[in-house]
Design a protein around this motif. Structure first.
Motif, PDB file in Angstrom:
ATOM      1  N   ALA A   1       1.710  -3.361   5.854  1.00 31.37           N
ATOM      2  CA  ALA A   1       2.265  -2.116   6.539  1.00 31.37           C
ATOM      3  C   ALA A   1       2.340  -0.650   5.618  1.00 31.37           C
ATOM      4  N   ALA A   2       2.598  -1.080   4.477  1.00 29.54           N
ATOM      5  CA  ALA A   2       2.457  -0.015   3.554  1.00 29.54           C
ATOM      6  C   ALA A   2       0.968   0.579   3.273  1.00 29.54           C
ATOM      7  N   ARG A   3       0.198  -0.302   3.378  1.00 30.34           N
ATOM      8  CA  ARG A   3      -1.251   0.171   3.081  1.00 30.34           C
ATOM      9  C   ARG A   3      -1.907   0.911   4.164  1.00 30.34           C
ATOM     10  N   HIS A   4      -1.035   0.454   5.316  1.00 29.65           N
ATOM     11  CA  HIS A   4      -1.825   0.793   6.838  1.00 29.65           C
ATOM     12  C   HIS A   4      -2.100   2.508   6.679  1.00 29.65           C
ATOM     13  N   LEU A   5      -1.124   3.336   6.433  1.00 33.09           N
ATOM     14  CA  LEU A   5      -1.391   4.928   6.372  1.00 33.09           C
ATOM     15  C   LEU A   5      -1.647   5.383   5.301  1.00 33.09           C
ATOM     16  N   VAL A   6      -1.819   4.672   4.301  1.00 29.84           N
ATOM     17  CA  VAL A   6      -1.942   5.087   2.849  1.00 29.84           C
ATOM     18  C   VAL A   6      -3.281   5.157   2.182  1.00 29.84           C
ATOM     19  N   LEU A   7      -4.121   3.698   2.208  1.00 32.00           N
ATOM     20  CA  LEU A   7      -5.217   3.806   1.496  1.00 32.00           C
ATOM     21  C   LEU A   7      -6.309   4.607   2.316  1.00 32.00           C
ATOM     22  N   LYS A   8      -7.090   5.230   1.552  1.00 37.07           N
ATOM     23  CA  LYS A   8      -8.328   5.878   2.079  1.00 37.07           C
ATOM     24  C   LYS A   8      -7.705   6.784   3.428  1.00 37.07           C
ATOM     25  N   ALA A   9      -6.708   7.300   3.115  1.00 44.11           N
ATOM     26  CA  ALA A   9      -6.288   8.307   4.372  1.00 44.11           C
ATOM     27  C   ALA A   9      -5.538   9.565   3.710  1.00 44.11           C
ATOM     28  N   GLY A  10      -5.708  10.669   4.356  1.00 39.97           N
ATOM     29  CA  GLY A  10      -5.200  11.748   3.766  1.00 39.97           C
ATOM     30  C   GLY A  10      -6.190  12.460   2.996  1.00 39.97           C
ATOM     31  N   LYS A  11      -5.993  13.851   2.589  1.00 37.22           N
ATOM     32  CA  LYS A  11      -6.749  14.380   1.673  1.00 37.22           C
ATOM     33  C   LYS A  11      -6.299  14.296   0.355  1.00 37.22           C
ATOM     34  N   ARG A  12      -5.168  13.670   0.035  1.00 40.86           N
ATOM     35  CA  ARG A  12      -4.668  13.782  -1.564  1.00 40.86           C
ATOM     36  C   ARG A  12      -4.371  15.072  -1.824  1.00 40.86           C
ATOM     37  N   ALA A  13      -3.717  15.878  -1.153  1.00 48.36           N
ATOM     38  CA  ALA A  13      -3.486  17.111  -1.482  1.00 48.36           C
ATOM     39  C   ALA A  13      -2.626  17.187  -2.874  1.00 48.36           C
ATOM     40  N   ARG A  14      -1.670  16.503  -2.897  1.00 52.73           N
ATOM     41  CA  ARG A  14      -0.675  16.366  -4.002  1.00 52.73           C
ATOM     42  C   ARG A  14      -1.291  15.855  -5.389  1.00 52.73           C
ATOM     43  N   PRO A  15      -2.083  14.739  -5.264  1.00 57.85           N
ATOM     44  CA  PRO A  15      -2.943  14.298  -6.506  1.00 57.85           C
ATOM     45  C   PRO A  15      -3.975  15.558  -6.955  1.00 57.85           C
ATOM     46  N   MET A  16      -4.548  16.250  -5.763  1.00 57.74           N
ATOM     47  CA  MET A  16      -5.351  17.421  -6.355  1.00 57.74           C
ATOM     48  C   MET A  16      -4.462  18.307  -7.069  1.00 57.74           C
ATOM     49  N   LEU A  17      -3.404  18.949  -6.303  1.00 56.01           N
ATOM     50  CA  LEU A  17      -2.446  19.861  -7.066  1.00 56.01           C
ATOM     51  C   LEU A  17      -2.189  19.380  -8.511  1.00 56.01           C
ATOM     52  N   MET A  18      -1.809  18.001  -8.644  1.00 56.55           N
ATOM     53  CA  MET A  18      -1.279  17.657  -9.939  1.00 56.55           C
ATOM     54  C   MET A  18      -2.435  17.855 -10.979  1.00 56.55           C
TER      55      MET A  18
ATOM     56  N   ASP B   1      10.457   2.005   1.933  1.00 58.28           N
ATOM     57  CA  ASP B   1      11.315   1.846   0.775  1.00 58.28           C
ATOM     58  C   ASP B   1      10.553   1.184  -0.387  1.00 58.28           C
ATOM     59  N   LEU B   2       9.611   0.270   0.049  1.00 53.29           N
ATOM     60  CA  LEU B   2       8.711  -0.551  -1.037  1.00 53.29           C
ATOM     61  C   LEU B   2       7.775   0.679  -1.721  1.00 53.29           C
ATOM     62  N   LEU B   3       7.187   1.644  -0.848  1.00 49.45           N
ATOM     63  CA  LEU B   3       6.482   2.674  -1.766  1.00 49.45           C
ATOM     64  C   LEU B   3       7.352   3.531  -2.473  1.00 49.45           C
ATOM     65  N   LEU B   4       8.616   3.754  -1.984  1.00 53.23           N
ATOM     66  CA  LEU B   4       9.352   4.903  -2.943  1.00 53.23           C
ATOM     67  C   LEU B   4       9.632   4.119  -4.015  1.00 53.23           C
ATOM     68  N   SER B   5      10.297   2.945  -4.179  1.00 56.23           N
ATOM     69  CA  SER B   5      10.551   2.072  -5.263  1.00 56.23           C
ATOM     70  C   SER B   5       9.605   1.848  -6.116  1.00 56.23           C
ATOM     71  N   GLY B   6       8.248   1.452  -5.568  1.00 61.43           N
ATOM     72  CA  GLY B   6       7.187   1.429  -6.624  1.00 61.43           C
ATOM     73  C   GLY B   6       6.852   2.800  -7.264  1.00 61.43           C
ATOM     74  N   ALA B   7       6.676   3.964  -6.516  1.00 59.60           N
ATOM     75  CA  ALA B   7       6.467   5.137  -7.286  1.00 59.60           C
ATOM     76  C   ALA B   7       7.598   5.426  -8.442  1.00 59.60           C
ATOM     77  N   LEU B   8       8.818   5.183  -8.197  1.00 55.32           N
ATOM     78  CA  LEU B   8       9.830   5.539  -9.147  1.00 55.32           C
ATOM     79  C   LEU B   8       9.820   4.738 -10.443  1.00 55.32           C
ATOM     80  N   LEU B   9       9.418   3.420 -10.081  1.00 53.25           N
ATOM     81  CA  LEU B   9       9.192   2.376 -11.011  1.00 53.25           C
ATOM     82  C   LEU B   9       8.275   2.836 -12.019  1.00 53.25           C
TER      83      LEU B   9
END
Length: 325
Positions: A36-53, A114-122
């Motif tokens: 479920a976490a992968r469903h809308l994350v992988l190869k999706a969106g324009k990655r605006a935030r990583p680009m900005l980073m 929550d899984l995505l969020l905890s993974g990011a913070l870890l």
């Protein structure tokens, strides 16, 4: 021509890291939360935030290897917020396909967020505790802004300042995080303040652009007038009802019913357009972009800083960030 083609190798590395974070190329078929976490994350969106980073980091001369972890974390935090938002909004489609809650249900959607969020913070806690601490404050701010948006539903008295505060909290704070993270890696406190201000103002402009697309029908990711149907007072609606008391009453009466049909939403949306609110909203969006660029101060004059300005300006033209959420 792709203005930001030079950033594709960095974004490819980010994509590889996100895939690894979410179970690799072949995730376990019985791991529902990960699927479920992968469903809308992988190869999706324009990655605006990583680009900005990456652009922030280039402006300060930060090696891109030191930007990948915080860039991945920023994208995962953003994705988690989308999963949670879709539950709150009962959203059925996101990025052109069914939402996680539509496919797996609300419980899985919340838990996978929550899984995505905890993974990011870890990931950030292992990378740099200072950046992790800032990310925690941003998540708190995003959460409060999200509930403010929910509480604003149906409220045609919402002020422009209130609307901008929601946009800053929901979107601008995470854009600002991208700048703060790059500056903390570089050890540049002045840049941290200026980049945070830039990100927050551009985040407000981003939300304004999203509101404009809702009424103009140029958002490929959701149906036109979706905000009217969900009783969300977006920027053009707020401006229109200030100018037209009769329209304000019409929308208020329509929102008083248990359901708003697509035909009724189209009728009210057309009335919003007639007021000229879309043009006024566009002016306000451009003012936010101008303020964001001004906040950069001397960093806007650096060679890589010019890309920050370009990144902001493309928003006004609806190119780089269209559908990027």
């Amino acid at each position: 021509m792709d203005t930001f083609a030079a950033f594709k190798p960095f974004l490819a590395q980010v994509e590889t890291q996100i895939t690894g974070q979410l179970g690799g190329e072949e995730p376990k078929p019985d791991d529902t939360l990960m699927l479920a976490a992968r469903h809308l994350v992988l190869k999706a969106g324009k990655r605006a935030r990583p680009m900005l980073m990456k652009i922030f980091g280039d402006t300060l001369g930060v090696p891109e290897a030191k930007l990948i972890d915080p860039a991945v974390a920023a994208e995962l935090i953003h994705a988690a917020s989308l999963l949670h938002d879709d539950v709150v909004d009962n959203g059925m489609y996101r990025r052109g396909k069914p939402t996680v809650n539509a496919r797996w249900g609300n419980i899985v959607a919340v838990m996978s967020g929550d899984l995505l969020l905890s993974g990011a913070l870890l990931k950030l806690s292992k990378f740099d505790p200072r950046i992790a601490q800032h990310a925690l404050s941003v998540v708190s701010e995003m959460t409060r802004a999200a509930i403010d948006e929910v509480q604003a539903r149906g409220n045609l008295e919402l002020t422009l300042e209130g609307l901008k505060a929601i946009g800053e909290g929901k979107t601008g704070s995470l854009f600002g995080f991208c700048g703060v993270a790059a500056a903390l890696v570089s050890g540049d406190e002045d840049a941290a303040r200026r980049f945070d201000a830039f990100g927050r103002r551009i985040g407000v402009a981003f939300q304004m652009a999203d509101d404009i697309r809702d009424i103009s029908g140029t958002d490929e990711g959701k149906p036109q007038y979706a905000d009217l149907q969900s009783r969300t007072p977006n920027l053009p609606v707020v401006l229109a009802v200030r100018k037209d008391p009769v329209l304000k009453k019409r929308i208020g009466d329509a929102w008083g019913w248990s359901a708003l049909t697509q035909d009724k939403a189209r009728e009210l949306g057309t009335a919003v357009l007639v007021t000229g609110a879309l043009d006024e909203a566009t002016v306000l969006m451009n003012q936010e972009i101008d303020a964001a660029v001004e906040a950069l101060g001397p960093y806007a004059q650096r060679e890589s800083g010019a890309n920050l300005v370009m990144w902001a300006r493309t928003l006004a033209r609806g190119i780089a960030l269209k559908g990027a959420a």
